[in-house]
Design a protein around this motif. Structure first.
Motif, PDB file in Angstrom:
ATOM      1  N   SER A  41      39.363  46.101   7.057  1.00 33.65           N
ATOM      2  CA  SER A  41      39.031  47.500   6.778  1.00 33.65           C
ATOM      3  C   SER A  41      38.264  47.616   5.468  1.00 33.65           C
ATOM      4  O   SER A  41      37.389  48.463   5.334  1.00 33.65           O
ATOM      5  N   ARG A  42      38.583  46.759   4.491  1.00 34.05           N
ATOM      6  CA  ARG A  42      37.827  46.779   3.230  1.00 34.05           C
ATOM      7  C   ARG A  42      36.394  46.341   3.457  1.00 34.05           C
ATOM      8  O   ARG A  42      35.462  46.877   2.867  1.00 34.05           O
ATOM      9  N   ILE A  43      36.201  45.343   4.315  1.00 35.30           N
ATOM     10  CA  ILE A  43      34.847  44.859   4.585  1.00 35.30           C
ATOM     11  C   ILE A  43      34.043  45.935   5.298  1.00 35.30           C
ATOM     12  O   ILE A  43      32.842  46.085   5.062  1.00 35.30           O
ATOM     13  N   ALA A  44      34.697  46.706   6.149  1.00 32.55           N
ATOM     14  CA  ALA A  44      34.002  47.724   6.917  1.00 32.55           C
ATOM     15  C   ALA A  44      33.718  48.985   6.102  1.00 32.55           C
ATOM     16  O   ALA A  44      33.136  49.930   6.618  1.00 32.55           O
ATOM     17  N   GLU A  45      34.104  49.007   4.836  1.00 37.30           N
ATOM     18  CA  GLU A  45      33.846  50.184   4.009  1.00 37.30           C
ATOM     19  C   GLU A  45      32.349  50.367   3.789  1.00 37.30           C
ATOM     20  O   GLU A  45      31.530  49.561   4.205  1.00 37.30           O
ATOM     21  N   SER A  46      32.007  51.401   3.051  1.00 32.78           N
ATOM     22  CA  SER A  46      30.606  51.733   2.854  1.00 32.78           C
ATOM     23  C   SER A  46      29.841  50.693   2.067  1.00 32.78           C
ATOM     24  O   SER A  46      28.623  50.609   2.163  1.00 32.78           O
ATOM     25  N   ASP A  47      30.541  49.863   1.261  1.00 28.03           N
ATOM     26  CA  ASP A  47      29.822  48.865   0.486  1.00 28.03           C
ATOM     27  C   ASP A  47      29.787  47.506   1.179  1.00 28.03           C
ATOM     28  O   ASP A  47      29.476  46.498   0.561  1.00 28.03           O
ATOM     29  N   GLY A  48      30.080  47.466   2.464  1.00 29.62           N
ATOM     30  CA  GLY A  48      30.075  46.216   3.201  1.00 29.62           C
ATOM     31  C   GLY A  48      28.706  45.583   3.297  1.00 29.62           C
ATOM     32  O   GLY A  48      28.590  44.376   3.468  1.00 29.62           O
ATOM     33  N   HIS A  49      27.661  46.363   3.164  1.00 25.37           N
ATOM     34  CA  HIS A  49      26.307  45.827   3.271  1.00 25.37           C
ATOM     35  C   HIS A  49      25.817  45.225   1.954  1.00 25.37           C
ATOM     36  O   HIS A  49      24.807  44.537   1.922  1.00 25.37           O
ATOM     37  N   LEU A  50      26.541  45.474   0.859  1.00 26.47           N
ATOM     38  CA  LEU A  50      26.116  44.969  -0.442  1.00 26.47           C
ATOM     39  C   LEU A  50      26.446  43.486  -0.585  1.00 26.47           C
ATOM     40  O   LEU A  50      27.361  42.979   0.052  1.00 26.47           O
ATOM     41  N   SER A  51      25.700  42.820  -1.455  1.00 21.97           N
ATOM     42  CA  SER A  51      26.006  41.424  -1.732  1.00 21.97           C
ATOM     43  C   SER A  51      27.252  41.350  -2.602  1.00 21.97           C
ATOM     44  O   SER A  51      27.732  42.347  -3.127  1.00 21.97           O
ATOM     45  N   ASP A  53      27.636  40.070  -5.607  1.00 26.36           N
ATOM     46  CA  ASP A  53      27.372  40.480  -6.987  1.00 26.36           C
ATOM     47  C   ASP A  53      27.260  41.997  -7.115  1.00 26.36           C
ATOM     48  O   ASP A  53      27.751  42.582  -8.081  1.00 26.36           O
ATOM     49  N   GLU A  54      26.615  42.631  -6.144  1.00 24.27           N
ATOM     50  CA  GLU A  54      26.485  44.088  -6.196  1.00 24.27           C
ATOM     51  C   GLU A  54      27.843  44.767  -6.042  1.00 24.27           C
ATOM     52  O   GLU A  54      28.113  45.772  -6.685  1.00 24.27           O
ATOM     53  N   ARG A  55      28.706  44.200  -5.174  1.00 23.92           N
ATOM     54  CA  ARG A  55      30.044  44.760  -5.011  1.00 23.92           C
ATOM     55  C   ARG A  55      30.868  44.626  -6.286  1.00 23.92           C
ATOM     56  O   ARG A  55      31.564  45.557  -6.682  1.00 23.92           O
ATOM     57  N   ILE A  56      30.762  43.471  -6.956  1.00 25.71           N
ATOM     58  CA  ILE A  56      31.482  43.267  -8.210  1.00 25.71           C
ATOM     59  C   ILE A  56      30.985  44.256  -9.265  1.00 25.71           C
ATOM     60  O   ILE A  56      31.791  44.867  -9.984  1.00 25.71           O
ATOM     61  N   ALA A  57      29.669  44.435  -9.359  1.00 29.72           N
ATOM     62  CA  ALA A  57      29.125  45.376 -10.339  1.00 29.72           C
ATOM     63  C   ALA A  57      29.601  46.796 -10.057  1.00 29.72           C
ATOM     64  O   ALA A  57      29.947  47.542 -10.982  1.00 29.72           O
ATOM     65  N   GLU A  58      29.666  47.174  -8.789  1.00 29.65           N
ATOM     66  CA  GLU A  58      30.136  48.515  -8.438  1.00 29.65           C
ATOM     67  C   GLU A  58      31.609  48.687  -8.791  1.00 29.65           C
ATOM     68  O   GLU A  58      32.008  49.716  -9.333  1.00 29.65           O
ATOM     69  N   ARG A  59      32.419  47.664  -8.513  1.00 29.96           N
ATOM     70  CA  ARG A  59      33.836  47.738  -8.870  1.00 29.96           C
ATOM     71  C   ARG A  59      34.018  47.832 -10.382  1.00 29.96           C
ATOM     72  O   ARG A  59      34.878  48.562 -10.860  1.00 29.96           O
ATOM     73  N   MET A  60      33.218  47.093 -11.143  1.00 27.07           N
ATOM     74  CA  MET A  60      33.299  47.156 -12.603  1.00 27.07           C
ATOM     75  C   MET A  60      32.939  48.548 -13.113  1.00 27.07           C
ATOM     76  O   MET A  60      33.578  49.074 -14.020  1.00 27.07           O
ATOM     77  N   ARG A  61      31.933  49.165 -12.510  1.00 26.46           N
ATOM     78  CA  ARG A  61      31.567  50.538 -12.906  1.00 26.46           C
ATOM     79  C   ARG A  61      32.702  51.512 -12.587  1.00 26.46           C
ATOM     80  O   ARG A  61      33.011  52.397 -13.385  1.00 26.46           O
ATOM     81  N   GLU A  62      33.334  51.345 -11.412  1.00 25.99           N
ATOM     82  CA  GLU A  62      34.461  52.209 -11.061  1.00 25.99           C
ATOM     83  C   GLU A  62      35.612  52.035 -12.039  1.00 25.99           C
ATOM     84  O   GLU A  62      36.213  53.019 -12.484  1.00 25.99           O
ATOM     85  N   LEU A  63      35.932  50.790 -12.377  1.00 26.81           N
ATOM     86  CA  LEU A  63      37.010  50.542 -13.333  1.00 26.81           C
ATOM     87  C   LEU A  63      36.702  51.139 -14.697  1.00 26.81           C
ATOM     88  O   LEU A  63      37.575  51.697 -15.355  1.00 26.81           O
ATOM     89  N   ASP A  64      35.438  51.036 -15.117  1.00 20.98           N
ATOM     90  CA  ASP A  64      35.042  51.604 -16.406  1.00 20.98           C
ATOM     91  C   ASP A  64      35.209  53.116 -16.409  1.00 20.98           C
ATOM     92  O   ASP A  64      35.730  53.698 -17.362  1.00 20.98           O
TER      93      ASP A  64
END
Length: 97
Positions: A41-51, A53-64
């Motif tokens: 279900s996590r893979i099928a989320e909206s960011d499943g198409h991102l690489s 590195d892009e997913r990690i950067a997005e998670r870091m922005r959310e955490l910030d």
């Protein structure tokens, strides 16, 4: 105890062991399937198409953003009032006049 049969003394512990092993296997299988379902279900989320590195950067922005929202900037340090006795005017448990 059970009619004097040695078979019942052996069969009861074996049956209990088999039941416990089956329960352990069932709980393991149920847990791994739940973990697999959560991962899919996590893979099928909206960011499943991102690489990756892009997913990690997005998670870091959310955490910030979350940490900034949870911990607002501290207020400037205000010195405590000095009307009472301070540490330098008091002794170690003795009253000074």
């Amino acid at each position: 105890m059970f009619g004097g049969s040695g078979f019942s003394m052996l069969a009861i512990p074996l049956a209990i062991g088999a039941i416990m092993t089956a329960l352990r296997f069932w709980m393991f299988y149920a847990g791994t399937s739940a973990i697999r379902g959560a991962r899919m279900s996590r893979i099928a989320e909206s960011d499943g198409h991102l690489s990756f590195d892009e997913r990690i950067a997005e998670r870091m922005r959310e955490l910030d953003r979350e940490t900034k929202a949870a911990n607002p900037a501290p207020a400037p340090f205000a010195s405590p009032p000095t009307s009472g006795p301070t540490g330098s005017t008091r002794g170690f448990g003795r009253r000074q006049i």
